[in-house]
Write a protein that holds these residues in place. Structure first.
Motif, PDB file in Angstrom:
ATOM      1  N   GLY A  26      46.703  28.826  28.948  1.00 10.76           N
ATOM      2  CA  GLY A  26      45.500  28.347  29.833  1.00 10.76           C
ATOM      3  C   GLY A  26      46.103  28.793  31.600  1.00 10.76           C
ATOM      4  N   GLN A  27      46.750  29.083  31.859  1.00  7.21           N
ATOM      5  CA  GLN A  27      46.936  29.498  33.094  1.00  7.21           C
ATOM      6  C   GLN A  27      46.461  31.304  33.244  1.00  7.21           C
ATOM      7  N   GLN A  28      46.949  31.755  32.244  1.00  8.52           N
ATOM      8  CA  GLN A  28      47.195  32.929  31.299  1.00  8.52           C
ATOM      9  C   GLN A  28      45.794  33.512  31.515  1.00  8.52           C
ATOM     10  N   ARG A  29      44.809  32.885  30.889  1.00  2.00           N
ATOM     11  CA  ARG A  29      43.204  33.147  30.699  1.00  2.00           C
ATOM     12  C   ARG A  29      42.758  32.715  32.343  1.00  2.00           C
ATOM     13  N   LEU A  30      43.302  31.638  32.804  1.00  5.72           N
ATOM     14  CA  LEU A  30      42.155  32.082  34.458  1.00  5.72           C
ATOM     15  C   LEU A  30      43.160  33.431  34.893  1.00  5.72           C
ATOM     16  N   LEU A  31      44.442  33.757  34.716  1.00  3.55           N
ATOM     17  CA  LEU A  31      44.859  35.266  35.473  1.00  3.55           C
ATOM     18  C   LEU A  31      44.217  36.203  34.891  1.00  3.55           C
ATOM     19  N   GLU A  32      43.216  36.667  33.832  1.00  5.86           N
ATOM     20  CA  GLU A  32      42.620  37.395  32.971  1.00  5.86           C
ATOM     21  C   GLU A  32      41.335  37.562  33.621  1.00  5.86           C
ATOM     22  N   ILE A  33      40.919  36.245  34.497  1.00  2.00           N
ATOM     23  CA  ILE A  33      39.528  35.925  35.637  1.00  2.00           C
ATOM     24  C   ILE A  33      40.184  37.463  36.666  1.00  2.00           C
ATOM     25  N   ALA A  34      40.902  36.421  37.026  1.00  2.00           N
ATOM     26  CA  ALA A  34      41.629  36.967  38.517  1.00  2.00           C
ATOM     27  C   ALA A  34      41.809  38.517  38.559  1.00  2.00           C
ATOM     28  N   ILE A  35      42.254  38.578  37.428  1.00  2.00           N
ATOM     29  CA  ILE A  35      41.833  40.035  37.305  1.00  2.00           C
ATOM     30  C   ILE A  35      40.995  41.293  37.984  1.00  2.00           C
ATOM     31  N   ALA A  36      39.811  40.449  37.002  1.00  2.00           N
ATOM     32  CA  ALA A  36      38.471  41.309  36.210  1.00  2.00           C
ATOM     33  C   ALA A  36      38.446  40.469  37.959  1.00  2.00           C
ATOM     34  N   LEU A  37      38.062  39.934  38.591  1.00  2.00           N
ATOM     35  CA  LEU A  37      37.561  40.112  39.583  1.00  2.00           C
ATOM     36  C   LEU A  37      38.117  40.410  40.728  1.00  2.00           C
ATOM     37  N   ALA A  38      39.455  40.679  40.587  1.00  2.00           N
ATOM     38  CA  ALA A  38      40.232  41.846  42.394  1.00  2.00           C
ATOM     39  C   ALA A  38      39.925  42.802  41.812  1.00  2.00           C
ATOM     40  N   LEU A  39      38.704  43.498  40.343  1.00  2.00           N
ATOM     41  CA  LEU A  39      38.060  44.967  40.784  1.00  2.00           C
ATOM     42  C   LEU A  39      36.766  44.887  41.246  1.00  2.00           C
ATOM     43  N   LYS A  40      36.777  43.734  41.859  1.00  2.00           N
ATOM     44  CA  LYS A  40      35.397  43.073  42.626  1.00  2.00           C
ATOM     45  C   LYS A  40      34.106  44.462  41.377  1.00  2.00           C
ATOM     46  N   PRO A  41      33.739  43.566  40.457  1.00  2.00           N
ATOM     47  CA  PRO A  41      32.663  43.898  39.429  1.00  2.00           C
ATOM     48  C   PRO A  41      30.820  43.831  39.192  1.00  2.00           C
TER      49      PRO A  41
END
Ligand SMILES: Nc1ncnc2c1ncn2[C@@H]1O[C@H](COP(=O)(O)OP(=O)(O)OP(=O)(O)O)[C@@H](O)[C@H]1O
Length: 260
Positions: A157-172
Motif C-alpha cells: 500500500g505504501q508502494q502505491r502511495l509512492l507511485e502517486i508521490a512520484i507522479a505529483l513530483a512531475l507537477k502534472p
C-alpha cells in the motif's frame, strides 16, 4: 456558475480510435477534463480502458482522433513529451526499483522535471531545492518516516502511495491514476483514499478503477466504456440505473461464465 467562470478544458480526447487487426478496441471516444475535475473511467473487463490510457499517454499510436492538452494537439509527442506538457500517468509499482528508497525515486522525478541530468542524481541530497520537494511530497503522502528505507522493505500500500508521490513530483496538470487501490489490502485502502482526497485542487484527475466504492467516493463524473465505446458520461448517482451500463456489465459477466 456562468460560462465565463468555467475554465477551459485542460485535457481533451476527440474521436479517438484504435483497431487491433479487425477488432475495434477504441471506438470514437471523446471526453474532456477541466482543472479540478475528478472523473472515473470504468467498464467491464476487456472494454478497452488500458488501451485508452496507452493511447492518451502516447505509449500506443491512435489510428484516428486527437489528444489535446491545454487546447493543443499532442498527437505527435512521445510519452515523455506529453509528461513535459503536464500529462502524467501514475508510475506503476512494477516499475519501482526495489533497492532504491522513496526519497531517491521522488528526487529522480524532481530532477527530470527540472531538466537536470541523471548524473546529478548521486548528489541530490546536497541540493536544498530538491530535498525540500522530496520531503514535501513524502510528508503529504504519509511516507516521510520511510523515505530512506528500500522500496522492497515497505508495504504494498505504501508502494502505491509512492507511485502517486512520484507522479505529483512531475507537477502534472492532468493525472491518470490506473487502479490506485488494486492489490492493496482493505486495511490500507483508507490511506489511498486519503491521498486521493488530498490531491491538489486544480489538478484534473482521471481514475481507472474497478472498486466501485472508491469510484463513488472519489468521482464527480463517471465515464463508462464498453466494447471500446463510451456508453455513459454523467453523474455517479445515475450510472447504476442506466440500462446500457447494466446490460454491458451483465453481458460481460454472462460472457465470462458467471451467473448474471
Ligand atoms: N496488443 C493487442 N493486440 C490485440 N488485441 C489487444 C491488444 N491489447 C488489447 N487487446 C484487446 O483489446 C480489447 C481491450 O483490451 P484492454 O486491455 O484495453 O481492456 P481493459 O478494459 O483494460 O480490460 P481489463 O479491465 O480486463 O484490464 C480486449 O479485447 C483485448 O483482448
Amino acid at each position: 456558475m456562468s460560462a465565463q467562470d468555467t475554465p477551459a478544458p485542460v485535457f481533451e480526447v476527440v474521436h479517438l480510435a484504435k483497431n487491433f487487426g479487425g477488432l475495434r478496441v477504441t471506438n470514437d471516444v471523446s471526453l474532456s477534463l477541466r482543472p479540478g475535475d475528478r472523473m472515473a473511467l470504468i467498464g467491464p473487463n476487456g472494454a478497452g480502458k488500458t488501451t485508452f490510457v496507452n493511447l492518451v499517454t502516447g505509449a500506443l499510436k491512435a489510428d484516428a482522433g486527437e489528444v489535446r492538452l491545454n487546447g493543443e494537439s499532442v498527437n505527435r509527442l512521445d510519452p515523455i513529451g506529453r509528461v513535459r506538457r503536464g500529462l502524467v500517468r501514475s508510475f506503476q509499482v512494477t516499475r519501482l526499483f526495489l533497492e532504491m528508497t522513496p526519497a531517491e525515486h521522488v528526487a529522480l522525478a524532481v530532477l527530470q522535471r527540472t531538466g537536470r541530468s541523471g548524473r546529478m542524481f548521486g548528489n541530490f541530497r546536497a541540493m536544498p531545492d530538491v530535498m525540500e520537494e522530496v520531503e514535501e511530497q513524502l510528508v503529504a503522502l504519509g511516507l516521510h518516516d520511510l523515505m530512506h528505507r528500500k522500496v522492497r522493505e515497505i508495504a504494498y500500500g505504501q508502494q502505491r502511495l509512492l507511485e502517486i508521490a512520484i507522479a505529483l513530483a512531475l507537477k502534472p496538470r492532468v493525472l491518470l491514476l490506473d487502479e490506485p487501490a488494486a492489490g492493496v489490502p482493505q486495511s490500507d485502502t483508507g490511506r489511498i483514499e486519503q491521498a486521493l482526497a488530498g490531491l491538489p485542487a486544480s489538478l484534473a484527475v482521471l481514475m481507472i478503477e474497478h472498486d466501485m466504492d472508491l469510484v463513488f467516493r472519489f468521482a464527480k463524473r463517471v465515464v463508462v466504456l464498453a466494447a471500446g465505446a463510451v456508453i455513459f458520461d454523467g453523474l455517479p448517482a445515475d450510472v447504476a440505473r442506466d440500462d446500457r451500463v447494466r446490460e454491458a456489465y451483465l453481458g460481460s459477466y454472462a460472457h465470462a461464465g458467471h451467473a448474471a
